[in-house]
Design a protein around this motif. Structure first.
Motif, PDB file in Angstrom:
ATOM      1  N   LEU A   1       0.810  -1.217   0.000  1.00 12.85           N
ATOM      2  CA  LEU A   1       0.000   0.000   0.000  1.00 12.85           C
ATOM      3  C   LEU A   1       0.842   1.265   0.000  1.00 12.85           C
ATOM      4  O   LEU A   1       0.425   2.293  -0.548  1.00 12.85           O
ATOM      5  CB  LEU A   1      -0.938  -0.015   1.216  1.00 12.85           C
ATOM      6  CG  LEU A   1      -2.034   1.039   1.282  1.00 12.85           C
ATOM      7  CD1 LEU A   1      -2.935   0.970   0.058  1.00 12.85           C
ATOM      8  CD2 LEU A   1      -2.859   0.859   2.545  1.00 12.85           C
ATOM      9  N   LEU A   2       2.020   1.208   0.561  1.00 12.49           N
ATOM     10  CA  LEU A   2       2.874   2.388   0.670  1.00 12.49           C
ATOM     11  C   LEU A   2       3.160   3.062  -0.673  1.00 12.49           C
ATOM     12  O   LEU A   2       3.080   4.289  -0.761  1.00 12.49           O
ATOM     13  CB  LEU A   2       4.179   2.050   1.387  1.00 12.49           C
ATOM     14  CG  LEU A   2       5.128   3.226   1.579  1.00 12.49           C
ATOM     15  CD1 LEU A   2       4.518   4.247   2.522  1.00 12.49           C
ATOM     16  CD2 LEU A   2       6.467   2.757   2.104  1.00 12.49           C
ATOM     17  N   PRO A   3       3.481   2.325  -1.743  1.00  4.80           N
ATOM     18  CA  PRO A   3       3.718   3.015  -3.020  1.00  4.80           C
ATOM     19  C   PRO A   3       2.512   3.843  -3.481  1.00  4.80           C
ATOM     20  O   PRO A   3       2.679   4.941  -4.017  1.00  4.80           O
ATOM     21  CB  PRO A   3       4.004   1.878  -4.004  1.00  4.80           C
ATOM     22  CG  PRO A   3       4.446   0.738  -3.164  1.00  4.80           C
ATOM     23  CD  PRO A   3       3.738   0.888  -1.849  1.00  4.80           C
ATOM     24  N   HIS A   4       1.316   3.333  -3.233  1.00  5.33           N
ATOM     25  CA  HIS A   4       0.119   4.084  -3.608  1.00  5.33           C
ATOM     26  C   HIS A   4      -0.058   5.327  -2.731  1.00  5.33           C
ATOM     27  O   HIS A   4      -0.459   6.385  -3.221  1.00  5.33           O
ATOM     28  CB  HIS A   4      -1.123   3.195  -3.510  1.00  5.33           C
ATOM     29  CG  HIS A   4      -1.098   2.024  -4.442  1.00  5.33           C
ATOM     30  ND1 HIS A   4      -1.133   2.160  -5.808  1.00  5.33           N
ATOM     31  CD2 HIS A   4      -1.020   0.699  -4.192  1.00  5.33           C
ATOM     32  CE1 HIS A   4      -1.096   0.969  -6.368  1.00  5.33           C
ATOM     33  NE2 HIS A   4      -1.022   0.063  -5.406  1.00  5.33           N
ATOM     34  N   VAL A   5       0.238   5.205  -1.441  1.00  8.07           N
ATOM     35  CA  VAL A   5       0.143   6.350  -0.526  1.00  8.07           C
ATOM     36  C   VAL A   5       1.145   7.429  -0.936  1.00  8.07           C
ATOM     37  O   VAL A   5       0.826   8.624  -0.941  1.00  8.07           O
ATOM     38  CB  VAL A   5       0.357   5.906   0.937  1.00  8.07           C
ATOM     39  CG1 VAL A   5       0.420   7.108   1.866  1.00  8.07           C
ATOM     40  CG2 VAL A   5      -0.744   4.960   1.381  1.00  8.07           C
ATOM     41  N   VAL A   6       2.351   7.014  -1.299  1.00 10.78           N
ATOM     42  CA  VAL A   6       3.379   7.965  -1.738  1.00 10.78           C
ATOM     43  C   VAL A   6       2.938   8.665  -3.023  1.00 10.78           C
ATOM     44  O   VAL A   6       3.092   9.887  -3.160  1.00 10.78           O
ATOM     45  CB  VAL A   6       4.739   7.249  -1.924  1.00 10.78           C
ATOM     46  CG1 VAL A   6       5.744   8.150  -2.603  1.00 10.78           C
ATOM     47  CG2 VAL A   6       5.272   6.785  -0.583  1.00 10.78           C
TER      48      VAL A   6
END
Length: 126
Positions: A101-106
């Motif tokens: 999920l982190l890449p999408h949040v970034v």
């Protein structure tokens, strides 16, 4: 919110073999001590869903990622109701605990900062 410092620091640690050797055992110990893997969670399952950037990032997941996330949350909820963690063979393994999920949040944060920049852009006539 994830800042550029945390990303560059992680990349710096990963690029240094000596530093990685020192930090990796501490990071693994901390992740195991946190206890979320005992309930089958991945680290990104613990992000606060009420944040607008996380909400938008969740919409970008594939159908399979959404299903897997919902399954992990329901399975962990059931284990919590029973007041005991999952059997050891169902624990999340460190190599499976990938940041999905982190890449999408970034990406959402970058889009927001770009939108903010363009929204405050002043056009002057020459």
């Amino acid at each position: 919110m994830v800042g550029p410092l945390s990303i560059s620091l992680a990349n710096y640690v990963k690029s240094s073999k000596t530093l990685s050797r020192w930090v990796k055992p501490i990071a693994n110990w901390y992740a195991n001590a946190a206890g979320y893997r005992k309930y089958g969670f991945k680290y990104d399952d613990l992000l606060v869903e009420e944040r607008p950037d996380v909400q938008r990032a969740l919409e970008r997941l594939t159908r399979r990622e959404k299903y897997d996330r919902a399954f992990r949350i329901k399975r962990a909820s059931q284990a919590s109701v029973l007041h005991k963690p999952l059997p050891k063979e169902l624990w999340m393994k460190p190599e499976e605990d990938a940041r999905y999920l982190l890449p999408h949040v970034v990406d959402v944060a970058k889009e927001d900062s770009e939108r903010k920049m363009w929204d405050h852009l002043e056009v002057k006539r020459v």
